[in-house]
Design an enzyme around this catalytic site. Structure first.
Site, PDB file in Angstrom:
ATOM      1  CE1 TYR A   1      -0.404   3.569  -7.348  1.00  0.00           C
ATOM      2  CE2 TYR A   1      -0.705   4.104  -5.037  1.00  0.00           C
ATOM      3  CZ  TYR A   1       0.119   3.738  -6.093  1.00  0.00           C
ATOM      4  OH  TYR A   1       1.469   3.541  -5.870  1.00  0.00           O
TER       5      TYR A   1
ATOM      6  CE1 TYR B   1      -1.604  -6.881  -2.538  1.00  0.00           C
ATOM      7  CE2 TYR B   1      -0.751  -6.154  -4.659  1.00  0.00           C
ATOM      8  CZ  TYR B   1      -1.554  -5.952  -3.554  1.00  0.00           C
ATOM      9  OH  TYR B   1      -2.317  -4.818  -3.463  1.00  0.00           O
TER      10      TYR B   1
ATOM     11  CD  GLU C   1      -6.535  -1.601  -4.654  1.00  0.00           C
ATOM     12  OE1 GLU C   1      -6.532  -0.378  -4.430  1.00  0.00           O
ATOM     13  OE2 GLU C   1      -6.256  -2.463  -3.804  1.00  0.00           O
TER      14      GLU C   1
ATOM     15  CG  HIS D   1      -6.771   0.881   3.338  1.00  0.00           C
ATOM     16  ND1 HIS D   1      -6.413   0.018   2.324  1.00  0.00           N
ATOM     17  CD2 HIS D   1      -6.635   0.171   4.485  1.00  0.00           C
ATOM     18  CE1 HIS D   1      -6.082  -1.157   2.843  1.00  0.00           C
ATOM     19  NE2 HIS D   1      -6.213  -1.079   4.156  1.00  0.00           N
ATOM     20  CB  ALA D   2      -7.698   6.881   6.631  1.00  0.00           C
ATOM     21  NE  ARG D   3      -1.949   4.943   2.226  1.00  0.00           N
ATOM     22  CZ  ARG D   3      -0.726   4.534   2.552  1.00  0.00           C
ATOM     23  NH1 ARG D   3       0.081   5.351   3.198  1.00  0.00           N
ATOM     24  NH2 ARG D   3      -0.314   3.326   2.229  1.00  0.00           N
ATOM     25  CD  GLU D   4      -6.890   2.914  -0.181  1.00  0.00           C
ATOM     26  OE1 GLU D   4      -8.003   2.404  -0.407  1.00  0.00           O
ATOM     27  OE2 GLU D   4      -5.903   2.240   0.187  1.00  0.00           O
TER      28      GLU D   4
ATOM     29  CG  ASN E   1      -8.726  -4.885   3.020  1.00  0.00           C
ATOM     30  OD1 ASN E   1      -9.765  -5.515   3.180  1.00  0.00           O
ATOM     31  ND2 ASN E   1      -8.067  -4.890   1.871  1.00  0.00           N
ATOM     32  NE  ARG E   2      -2.911  -6.942   4.090  1.00  0.00           N
ATOM     33  CZ  ARG E   2      -3.305  -6.123   3.122  1.00  0.00           C
ATOM     34  NH1 ARG E   2      -4.576  -5.717   3.079  1.00  0.00           N
ATOM     35  NH2 ARG E   2      -2.460  -5.696   2.200  1.00  0.00           N
TER      36      ARG E   2
ATOM     37  CG  HIS F   1      -9.334  -0.840  -1.349  1.00  0.00           C
ATOM     38  ND1 HIS F   1      -8.603  -0.838  -0.180  1.00  0.00           N
ATOM     39  CD2 HIS F   1     -10.351  -1.717  -1.143  1.00  0.00           C
ATOM     40  CE1 HIS F   1      -9.140  -1.674   0.682  1.00  0.00           C
ATOM     41  NE2 HIS F   1     -10.207  -2.215   0.123  1.00  0.00           N
TER      42      HIS F   1
ATOM     43  NE  ARG G   1      -2.489  -0.188   4.728  1.00  0.00           N
ATOM     44  CZ  ARG G   1      -2.792  -0.758   3.577  1.00  0.00           C
ATOM     45  NH1 ARG G   1      -2.874  -0.016   2.483  1.00  0.00           N
ATOM     46  NH2 ARG G   1      -3.038  -2.061   3.493  1.00  0.00           N
TER      47      ARG G   1
END
Length: 422
Positions: free
Chosen positions: A304, A356, A379, A172-175, A246-247, A302, A230
């Site tokens: 957060y 979840y 995370e 995920h790009a923003r992480e 990641n889906r 990942h 993301r």
């Protein structure tokens, strides 16, 4: 991070101009029922993004035009909430590093405690491997949708008979803390080889593969256009760009916690492994499995939330995996060592049952396809004060504690008389 709804912001659909988040807020909501979420898109017009969801709380980023609408809904329904971030853009402005004249290479002059651009990370991979010949090898895994190289490090004694470990960062790009932690981890492990018992034993016994940033196109986009991006940068002729990779894994694909909507932040793509990056990375590792190399450990890093999660993630009603106890024990051992460094607490549990469901996610692929007995999503920091926009001052402590956690997990792996799936 595994957010569970949609972001239909017009500003995030691939426009060339720089996206700003002035007066965007993050609210932490403590819902008492599920049904209220169904009204969010209708009432808010899509200008929201669920950053993080657990059974107890939901973190939602909302634009200034709809903040009042959302708080009105929450007050009418007597739902408690806190404002976690008053202004997203102010955090971005504080976090974004100034231009650095000398970023260094993979040697002692490299600054591990700042965030680095894609080109800098790729240079670091090359330089780090060159500086540690005999123990570290640079590997070109494949090419992205936009033509960028995806690189990995292979760390170990280079024995052709060793089983494998795979650590993945930056899907995920923003992480941003994920690639930064991968680089810090590699440095610490290699530095301790030959002097530390666990580091030496694990690298003598295993081939460790690290991809610091898998979503290379998306990562570049977070630096040039949209810090909160993301997904990857694939477009299938729709109004919105990007697939949540990641889906996009095959196990549980198109299940709960993913979306068919291309404008969703959790859009799973047109088919499992539809994405170029997914195909080249999964093929790289599965070819090794087919050739006879067993993988005993897989971790996808990942941000957060501070969670340490294991399969299954695609369904709360899926059967408990055969190796549940070993997975849980390994995660708890790692989390305990991690906490001992700075007191940072991680929640340990099953992805779907305790948190979840998320169909098509990496930890299920790691267990189901890669056949790693120990398969996790971790995370990293923090718990929501900064979320994805974690300031650089937290890179070093995050790296220190994560390394301690990994060493304890490595010891668990080394002590396991049968580190293959039941």
């Amino acid at each position: 991070m595994k957010s569970v709804f949609i972001l239909c912001l017009v500003i995030a659909t691939g426009l060339a101009s720089k996206v700003h988040y002035d007066n965007f807020q993050v609210l932490r909501i403590f819902p008492t029922e599920e049904r209220w979420k169904q009204d969010l898109e209708r009432v808010l017009g899509g200008e929201f993004d669920i950053w993080r969801e657990t059974k107890e709380r939901i973190d939602i980023m909302v634009g200034p035009k709809v903040v009042e609408k959302l708080t009105d809904i929450l007050k009418r329904k007597n739902i408690d909430y806190d404002v976690m971030v008053e202004d997203i853009q102010s955090l971005i402005d504080q976090e974004r590093p100034s231009a650095k004249i000398n970023i260094g290479g993979g040697g002692s002059d490299f600054d591990y405690n700042v965030y680095h651009k894609y080109d800098e990370i790729m240079k670091w991979v090359t330089d780090f491997a060159s500086a540690n010949k005999g123990l570290v090898t640079e590997v070109e895994v494949g090419i992205s949708t936009e033509g960028r190289v995806i690189k990995a490090l292979r760390i170990g004694s280079q024995s052709s008979n060793n089983p494998g470990i795979y650590f993945q960062g930056g899907i995920h790009a923003r992480e941003w803390i994920s690639p930064a932690t991968m680089m810090n981890f590699a440095r610490k492990l290699v530095e301790e080889y030959g002097s530390d018992d666990i580091a030496t034993k694990i690298l003598d016994a295993y081939d460790l593969y690290i991809i610091p940033t898998m979503n290379v196109d998306g990562y570049v986009y977070t630096w040039t256009n949209d810090r909160m991006w993301r997904k990857n940068r694939q477009n299938y002729g729709t109004a919105c760009t990007g697939v949540d990779m990641n889906r996009n894994y095959p196990t549980g694909f198109d299940g709960t916690g993913s979306s068919k909507n291309p404008c969703s932040e959790i859009y799973h793509g047109p088919a499992a492994i539809s994405e170029v990056e997914m195909e080249v990375v999964t093929t790289f590792f599965l070819d090794k499995v087919y050739a006879g190399q067993a993988f005993h450990l897989f971790i996808d890093f990942h941000a957060y939330g501070q969670f340490w999660l294991f399969p299954w993630g695609y369904s709360r009603t899926a059967p408990i995996v055969n190796d549940y106890n070993d997975l849980s024990n390994g995660a708890n051992a790692g989390a305990a060592a991690l906490k001992s460094v700075h007191g940072t607490e991680y929640f340990v549990g099953n992805s779907a049952r305790d948190m979840y469901p998320a169909g098509g996610a990496s930890e299920d692929w790691g267990y189901d396809k890669l056949k790693a007995k120990y398969s996790y999503i971790i995370e990293l920091r923090d718990e929501g004060r900064y979320g994805f926009i974690l300031p650089e001052k937290f890179i070093e402590p995050t790296g220190d504690e994560t390394y301690a956690g990994m060493k304890n997990l490595f010891q668990t792996l080394l002590d396991d008389p049968n580190p293959i799936q039941s």
